[in-house]
Design an enzyme around this catalytic site. Structure first.
Site, PDB file in Angstrom:
ATOM      1  N   THR B 156     -36.118 -71.283  25.391  1.00 22.81           N
ATOM      2  CA  THR B 156     -37.019 -70.125  25.195  1.00 22.81           C
ATOM      3  C   THR B 156     -36.207 -69.018  24.512  1.00 22.81           C
ATOM      4  O   THR B 156     -36.049 -69.035  23.302  1.00 22.81           O
ATOM      5  CB  THR B 156     -37.636 -69.624  26.523  1.00 22.81           C
ATOM      6  OG1 THR B 156     -36.600 -69.376  27.465  1.00 22.81           O
ATOM      7  CG2 THR B 156     -38.609 -70.631  27.081  1.00 22.81           C
ATOM      8  N   THR B 193     -33.217 -74.603  40.601  1.00 22.31           N
ATOM      9  CA  THR B 193     -32.616 -74.029  39.397  1.00 22.31           C
ATOM     10  C   THR B 193     -33.601 -73.965  38.256  1.00 22.31           C
ATOM     11  O   THR B 193     -34.773 -74.215  38.431  1.00 22.31           O
ATOM     12  CB  THR B 193     -31.406 -74.849  38.945  1.00 22.31           C
ATOM     13  OG1 THR B 193     -30.875 -74.238  37.788  1.00 22.31           O
ATOM     14  CG2 THR B 193     -31.813 -76.267  38.613  1.00 22.31           C
ATOM     15  N   GLU B 279     -29.860 -63.587  29.187  1.00 27.30           N
ATOM     16  CA  GLU B 279     -30.540 -62.743  28.203  1.00 27.30           C
ATOM     17  C   GLU B 279     -29.725 -61.493  27.885  1.00 27.30           C
ATOM     18  O   GLU B 279     -29.379 -60.721  28.770  1.00 27.30           O
ATOM     19  CB  GLU B 279     -31.941 -62.373  28.699  1.00 27.30           C
ATOM     20  CG  GLU B 279     -32.897 -63.549  28.534  1.00 27.30           C
ATOM     21  CD  GLU B 279     -34.288 -63.278  29.087  1.00 27.30           C
ATOM     22  OE1 GLU B 279     -35.209 -63.992  28.657  1.00 27.30           O
ATOM     23  OE2 GLU B 279     -34.442 -62.396  29.919  1.00 27.30           O
ATOM     24  N   ASN B 401     -36.595 -58.015  27.469  1.00 23.91           N
ATOM     25  CA  ASN B 401     -37.559 -58.096  28.563  1.00 23.91           C
ATOM     26  C   ASN B 401     -38.593 -56.991  28.584  1.00 23.91           C
ATOM     27  O   ASN B 401     -39.560 -57.047  29.334  1.00 23.91           O
ATOM     28  CB  ASN B 401     -36.815 -58.180  29.893  1.00 23.91           C
ATOM     29  CG  ASN B 401     -36.243 -59.558  30.053  1.00 23.91           C
ATOM     30  OD1 ASN B 401     -36.985 -60.524  30.031  1.00 23.91           O
ATOM     31  ND2 ASN B 401     -34.927 -59.656  30.140  1.00 23.91           N
ATOM     32  N   SER B 406     -45.006 -59.680  23.791  1.00 21.42           N
ATOM     33  CA  SER B 406     -45.497 -59.281  22.475  1.00 21.42           C
ATOM     34  C   SER B 406     -44.993 -60.226  21.390  1.00 21.42           C
ATOM     35  O   SER B 406     -43.996 -60.871  21.529  1.00 21.42           O
ATOM     36  CB  SER B 406     -45.083 -57.855  22.153  1.00 21.42           C
ATOM     37  OG  SER B 406     -44.675 -57.162  23.297  1.00 21.42           O
TER      38      SER B 406
END
Lengths: 406, 406
Positions: B156, B193, B279, B401, B406
């Protein structure tokens, strides 16, 4: 589905003022570089006041926090509190405790009272020793005045003072409850909180003040989070000097519930103020949980939502990413009806029985621009409610905390 | 004070490859907008393989996660796994389960095997229904090939594929263990996980694979955190098809420990890879805790440190703010010698017996520029050790985040 109804209000919120018999002051002693910023303050009651406290559960409890706890536990009385910002006097070993005691003694000497009636509070950087010369200089400058300088002398990264006062009638006498606090980062109080001080002139039955404080802290300060980190210096201290002249307040007094409501309003407002002024925050987030199996479940779920970095970042981005709210709920061990959980955001339905409500994206986006976001969760598992407060996660939070020591 | 010693290594880490008898593929079906990005993949074993799994503890367990768990629990066998990214098929009600079953059935039909041998995994946005036409199209495009496309088809916000393979000799036969995973945000696995897949051609005693997986997940995937949020879709599935032809592996096999070491190396590497690619992250943070009273204490303390937003922000800012590490340790209920806790950062002593070590700020600042930060904590409370991995907290984490939907 209705929001939580407010009880009839028997107290009044008034502009910040000191209750009868309290004096205070705040000065720039030199702990902070900016000479415009006050860094030491104190608070004094003409007569010894009943005192109670709640303290951090962090195992590395700071010396001033430990000393204040010991002092209050001796006789449950205090007559003064002395505070400094910039240096937390935490993780400072034996010297830290000697320094805290010295600060207590210097204050007692100046006020001509026993050190057993003086509490000490410090906040700021962990691990640095207190510069005792500067501390001594600060204490020598403090006077017994009516200003509110002490409420700014305890701030660190806070953007503004956090003060509130409430008045309530007890037996025909006006009782004032005044609170102030600091707190912006390292905010995730556990059975304790950041520096918070609540003073009242109420005449209260011996020992009752601690019960009231402990109960009310659980539903206010202990229900806020900024970053999930519990400080080493958290404490709330409350004083009641009895000078309002009301008949002694007991749990049987006709106005007991009124006093509790007013006291709760003071703590709740301060707690929300800390959350709203969380480091870098642009929005206050309030979460109300309804129809939980137990109050504990409701408190847990509400705190999990305000504590989720992903929810916080989505709110900063004004993005109605409800999957993150659902994920935060599911992370707890609270009883959850996983097929019939619903969520509202600022009164707009977001999740209807565990599926996306058909909300209008434009209306929702508009609503997310508010600087207070209220999330309501229906767990469909009972009748208990709970509440928590937090703030969004922003670039500024990262900036402030990437450079704190520099 | 010594760092943890590495055991003698009986296995070899090799470039990613499939073990004997496995085929796979990955395609762009149209779930992601960018046609360059693969969004569906599968994995197939020529013969039914022994299968085991660990799954999210989030109460809102996604439909594919629930279905895979049910499927594996039937006969502890799988022959194929089909995966998609972009849409998590989580919190999608009854339709979600119907869709997951349809995905399983379509895959079984195409492979001409029973659906009871097909696992399903989805990751991406929570709360959106799977576009089944696109899913069906994707399955129709998949072939039985030797490429590694499936390892990118599950990503992702991940910046890169996360793959590893290890080989170990068992009874004169070469056994290969290959793993891949995805995970970048909503990473705080609990007894479970993110999406992780570990396939081997080892011949393993019936039932033993689940024991091995559960044990190894606890010290690897369950010891990483990116943001403290536990996903609804987490799962690790492991397959062993026996085609290496080794004598059946049991806990009594002479090479049992070698296999476990290799298996642990695969999981540990994947877990660290997820943490490093958290991230927005710029640095991998590894925390080793030594001299803890129990292994559980050591695991708890190490995870508390990598989980602290304040520690993470300080590391992003390359600021040796050790008070935050101490505060994170003290937040746990682990046994801590609060007078004799010491901390090293990249082998430089930071805290010496709960006081600031006299470190050189310039050397420390230089060391903090590394893209791997290793923190070593000595709790002085026993002999147990533990380890955890995380990453720093950056502007980019907030950016990613604040705008995910969007």
């Amino acid at each position: 589905m209705q929001s939580i109804l407010k009880k009839e209000q028997k107290y009044q919120i008034i502009p910040f003022t000191w209750p009868k018999g309290y004096k205070s002051d705040g000065v720039h002693a030199g702990l902070r570089k900016n000479p415009q910023k006050k860094d030491m303050g104190w608070l004094y009651s003409k007569v010894p006041a009943q005192a109670a406290g709640t303290y951090t559960t962090n195992q590395f409890q700071a010396a001033p926090t430990k000393l204040t706890k010991q002092t209050i536990n001796k006789s449950h009385q205090l007559q003064a509190m002395v505070m400094n910002t910039a240096i937390a006097n935490s993780v400072t070993g034996e010297q830290g405790m000697l320094d805290a005691k010295k600060m207590q003694q210097l204050t007692a000497d100046k006020l001509d009272i026993t050190p057993d009636l003086v509490g000490v509070a410090s906040t700021g950087l962990i691990g640095e020793p207190l510069p005792m010369k500067t501390i001594a200089k600060g204490i020598s400058q403090l006077e017994l005045l009516d200003n509110d300088y002490v409420t700014s002398a305890i701030l660190t990264t806070d953007k503004h003072q956090k003060t509130i006062a409430a008045q309530v009638e007890i037996g025909g006498k006006t009782v004032t409850i005044s609170g102030f606090c600091k707190g912006s980062g390292m905010i995730h109080p556990k059975m304790a909180t950041m520096l918070g001080f609540v003073v009242t002139d109420a005449n209260i039955q011996d020992g009752l003040l601690q019960d009231i404080l402990s109960q009310q802290v659980d539903s206010t300060f202990n229900q806020i989070t900024v970053d999930g980190d519990t400080s080493t210096n958290d404490m709330v201290v409350t004083l009641a000097n009895g000078l309002a002249g009301n008949p002694e307040l007991t749990t049987q007094s006709p106005e007991y519930e009124d006093f509790i409501s007013a006291y709760n309003a003071v703590l709740s407002e301060l707690a929300q103020d800390i959350a709203a002024d969380g480091e870098g925050s642009t929005k206050l987030v309030e979460v109300n949980v309804e129809n939980a199996a137990t109050h504990d479940d409701a408190q847990k779920v509400s705190k999990a939502i305000v504590g989720s970095n992903l929810v916080k970042a989505a709110i900063f981005g004004e993005d109605a990413n409800w999957g993150r709210i659902i994920a935060a709920i599911g992370q707890t061990n609270a009883k959850v009806d996983i097929e019939h959980t619903s969520v509202w955001l600022n009164d707009l339905e977001l999740v209807d029985n565990s599926s996306s409500a058909n909300f209008d994206e434009i209306t929702m986006k508009e609503s997310l621009k508010d600087n207070k976001i209220t999330i309501l969760v229906d767990l469909n598992s009972g009748t208990a409610t709970g509440q928590a407060w937090g703030c969004d996660l922003t670039y500024n939070y990262v900036r402030i905390n990437a450079t704190y020591r520099s």
